[in-house]
Write a protein that holds these residues in place. Structure first.
Motif, PDB file in Angstrom:
ATOM      1  N   SER A  35       0.822  -1.215   0.000  1.00 12.02           N
ATOM      2  CA  SER A  35       0.000   0.000   0.000  1.00 12.02           C
ATOM      3  C   SER A  35       0.855   1.263   0.000  1.00 12.02           C
ATOM      4  O   SER A  35       0.425   2.312  -0.475  1.00 12.02           O
ATOM      5  CB  SER A  35      -0.928   0.002   1.222  1.00 12.02           C
ATOM      6  OG  SER A  35      -0.195   0.179   2.419  1.00 12.02           O
ATOM      7  N   ASN A  88      -0.604  -2.029 -10.701  1.00  7.08           N
ATOM      8  CA  ASN A  88      -1.420  -3.208 -10.421  1.00  7.08           C
ATOM      9  C   ASN A  88      -0.717  -4.523 -10.757  1.00  7.08           C
ATOM     10  O   ASN A  88      -1.069  -5.567 -10.208  1.00  7.08           O
ATOM     11  CB  ASN A  88      -2.743  -3.135 -11.194  1.00  7.08           C
ATOM     12  CG  ASN A  88      -3.702  -2.132 -10.585  1.00  7.08           C
ATOM     13  OD1 ASN A  88      -3.643  -1.854  -9.392  1.00  7.08           O
ATOM     14  ND2 ASN A  88      -4.582  -1.582 -11.403  1.00  7.08           N
ATOM     15  N   TYR A 136      -2.719  -7.440  -0.427  1.00  3.18           N
ATOM     16  CA  TYR A 136      -3.175  -6.071  -0.662  1.00  3.18           C
ATOM     17  C   TYR A 136      -4.333  -6.044  -1.649  1.00  3.18           C
ATOM     18  O   TYR A 136      -5.242  -5.216  -1.522  1.00  3.18           O
ATOM     19  CB  TYR A 136      -2.013  -5.221  -1.187  1.00  3.18           C
ATOM     20  CG  TYR A 136      -2.382  -3.769  -1.366  1.00  3.18           C
ATOM     21  CD1 TYR A 136      -2.925  -3.030  -0.321  1.00  3.18           C
ATOM     22  CD2 TYR A 136      -2.208  -3.144  -2.602  1.00  3.18           C
ATOM     23  CE1 TYR A 136      -3.281  -1.695  -0.495  1.00  3.18           C
ATOM     24  CE2 TYR A 136      -2.558  -1.815  -2.779  1.00  3.18           C
ATOM     25  CZ  TYR A 136      -3.092  -1.096  -1.719  1.00  3.18           C
ATOM     26  OH  TYR A 136      -3.448   0.222  -1.885  1.00  3.18           O
ATOM     27  N   LYS A 138      -7.880  -4.339  -0.843  1.00  5.26           N
ATOM     28  CA  LYS A 138      -8.538  -3.346  -1.697  1.00  5.26           C
ATOM     29  C   LYS A 138      -9.946  -3.786  -2.071  1.00  5.26           C
ATOM     30  O   LYS A 138     -10.863  -2.966  -2.124  1.00  5.26           O
ATOM     31  CB  LYS A 138      -7.718  -3.114  -2.973  1.00  5.26           C
ATOM     32  CG  LYS A 138      -6.473  -2.302  -2.770  1.00  5.26           C
ATOM     33  CD  LYS A 138      -6.012  -1.626  -4.053  1.00  5.26           C
ATOM     34  CE  LYS A 138      -5.842  -2.595  -5.176  1.00  5.26           C
ATOM     35  NZ  LYS A 138      -5.391  -1.937  -6.426  1.00  5.26           N
ATOM     36  N   TYR A 168     -12.183  -3.230   0.891  1.00  5.39           N
ATOM     37  CA  TYR A 168     -12.381  -1.788   1.082  1.00  5.39           C
ATOM     38  C   TYR A 168     -13.368  -1.240   0.055  1.00  5.39           C
ATOM     39  O   TYR A 168     -14.244  -0.433   0.390  1.00  5.39           O
ATOM     40  CB  TYR A 168     -11.046  -1.067   0.972  1.00  5.39           C
ATOM     41  CG  TYR A 168     -11.140   0.427   1.162  1.00  5.39           C
ATOM     42  CD1 TYR A 168     -11.209   0.983   2.434  1.00  5.39           C
ATOM     43  CD2 TYR A 168     -11.190   1.278   0.056  1.00  5.39           C
ATOM     44  CE1 TYR A 168     -11.303   2.346   2.606  1.00  5.39           C
ATOM     45  CE2 TYR A 168     -11.295   2.648   0.220  1.00  5.39           C
ATOM     46  CZ  TYR A 168     -11.356   3.183   1.496  1.00  5.39           C
ATOM     47  OH  TYR A 168     -11.470   4.535   1.671  1.00  5.39           O
ATOM     48  N   ASN A 169     -13.262  -1.681  -1.181  1.00  2.00           N
ATOM     49  CA  ASN A 169     -14.180  -1.210  -2.227  1.00  2.00           C
ATOM     50  C   ASN A 169     -15.617  -1.649  -1.944  1.00  2.00           C
ATOM     51  O   ASN A 169     -16.570  -0.888  -2.156  1.00  2.00           O
ATOM     52  CB  ASN A 169     -13.733  -1.733  -3.600  1.00  2.00           C
ATOM     53  CG  ASN A 169     -12.454  -1.076  -4.068  1.00  2.00           C
ATOM     54  OD1 ASN A 169     -12.111   0.017  -3.630  1.00  2.00           O
ATOM     55  ND2 ASN A 169     -11.729  -1.765  -4.938  1.00  2.00           N
TER      56      ASN A 169
END
Length: 319
Positions: free
Chosen positions: A238, A244, A251, A255, A258-259
Motif C-alpha cells: 500500500s 497493479n 493487498y 482493496k 475496502y471497495n
C-alpha cells in the motif's frame, strides 16, 4: 556399554511396573489422566479446526441465507457466486499470487542467509566489539525512526513499484537475529569450531560446512516466521506499489474488501451504488477471500512443524 545396560534395565523396570499396575499407561500416567488429556487436546483441536470449517462453509453459502439464518457449518443453500464474483478478474488474482509467491520465496531465503550471517559472528565470543554490535541489534527493537524516514529512505533509493520494495524492508528482523544467535551460542560447540580451524578451515567454510547443517531446526523456525511475515504483508504494497501488476495478493484482497465497504457505506450516489452493491455478496466474498489468501501457506506449515518447537527451545536454556 554401561549406559546401554542401565537404559535397558530402566526400560525393563518400567515394563514390569506396567504389568504389575495395569492402570498405568506407557507414558507413566494413569488411564484416567491419560483419557482426560486426550479429551482436552481433542477439544482444543476442535476449537482450532471449527472456525476454519465455518469460514469454508460460509464462503460456499448463498448471501441471502447468511442474512436470514446467520453463519452455519452446513450451508442452508449452496452457492459458488462468491468465488465467481471474486474470480471475475482472475488474471489479476493469478498475477498477485505470482507476486506474493516470488516475494515470499526470495525474501525468506535472503532473510535466512543475512540473519544467519549476522547472528553467527555475534555468537562468537572471540569477535571484537561483539557486545556493541549486539546492543545495536537490540536497540532497533525498542526504537525506530518512524514511518516518514522509513518511507523516504526506500523512496530515495528508487524502490517504488519494484519487487525489492516488498522484500528489503523485512529482510533482517532483530528478534530473529537474537533467536538465532542464542541457538548458535548454546548449540554449536566451541571445540568443534576450534577443531575445524586446526584442520585449516576458514570462517566461511566453518559456517557453510559445519554450522548450517547443524542449524536446521532454527533455520526452519525463522523460515516459517519470515514466510508468514512476507505472505501476510499488505501494508508495504500500500505504501510503495501503485502498479497493479506488482500488487501482492493480500493487498489485492484488502482493496477488494475496502471497495465493497465503500459501495455499501452510503457515501456513493444511490443510483450508482444501488446497481453495483446489490450484486455483491458481502459476507460470502469476505470468507472466500480468506480461503483464497490462506491456501498456499497452509501447505507450508506441516513440512516445518516438526522443527518449530525444537528450533525455539533447543538454544533457549543452557545445558
Amino acid at each position: 556399554m554401561n549406559a546401554h545396560i542401565e537404559s535397558h534395565t530402566s526400560a525393563a523396570g518400567k515394563a514390569r511396573k506396567r504389568k504389575a499396575n495395569p492402570s498405568v499407561t506407557s507414558n507413566g500416567l494413569s488411564r484416567t489422566a491419560n483419557a482426560l488429556l486426550v479429551a482436552l487436546f481433542a477439544l482444543l483441536s476442535l476449537a482450532c479446526i471449527y472456525p476454519v470449517l465455518l469460514v469454508i462453509a460460509v464462503s460456499f453459502t448463498d448471501e441471502q441465507s447468511i442474512v436470514t439464518y446467520g453463519y452455519q457449518i452446513i450451508p442452508k443453500q449452496f452457492s459458488l457466486f462468491a468465488y465467481r464474483y471474486l474470480f471475475e478478474d482472475a488474471a489479476q488474482i493469478y498475477r498477485s499470487y505470482g507476486v506474493s509467491i516470488a516475494v515470499t520465496l526470495i525474501g525468506t531465503v535472503g532473510s535466512l542467509l543475512l540473519t544467519s550471517l549476522l547472528a553467527f559472528p555475534l555468537s562468537r565470543r572471540d569477535m571484537p566489539y561483539r557486545n556493541v554490535l549486539a546492543f545495536g541489534v537490540f536497540f532497533t527493537m525498542l526504537f525506530s525512526g518512524g514511518l516518514v524516514p522509513w518511507y523516504l529512505i526506500y523512496n530515495d533509493a528508487g524502490l517504488n513499484n519494484t519487487l525489492w520494495a516488498l522484500i528489503i524492508p523485512h529482510l533482517v528482523a532483530p528478534f530473529n537475529v537474537i533467536i538465532m544467535r542464542t541457538f548458535f551460542t548454546n548449540t554449536i560447540p566451541v571445540s568443534l569450531i576450534e577443531s575445524a580451524k586446526i584442520d585449516g578451515a576458514g570462517e566461511f567454510k566453518i559456517f557453510a560446512r559445519i554450522v548450517m547443517p547443524l542449524s536446521l531446526p532454527v533455520m526452519a523456525t525463522i523460515g516459517l516466521f519470515q514466510t508468514l511475515a512476507y505472505w501476510n504483508d499488505w501494508f508495504t504494497s500500500s505504501v510503495f506499489i501503485s502498479d497493479n501488476k506488482l500488487v501482492s495478493l493480500q493487498y489485492l484482497m484488502y482493496k477488494t474488501i475496502y471497495n465493497i465497504q465503500y459501495l455499501n457505506s452510503g457515501m456513493v450516489d444511490a443510483n450508482v451504488a444501488g446497481s453495483a452493491s446489490a450484486a455483491i455478496p458481502v459476507e460470502t466474498v469476505r470468507m472466500a477471500m480468506a480461503i483464497v489468501g490462506i491456501g498456499p501457506i497452509v501447505f507450508v506449515y506441516p513440512f516445518l512443524q516438526k522443527y518449530f518447537v525444537r528450533g525455539l527451545t533447543v538454544g533457549a536454556v543452557k545445558g
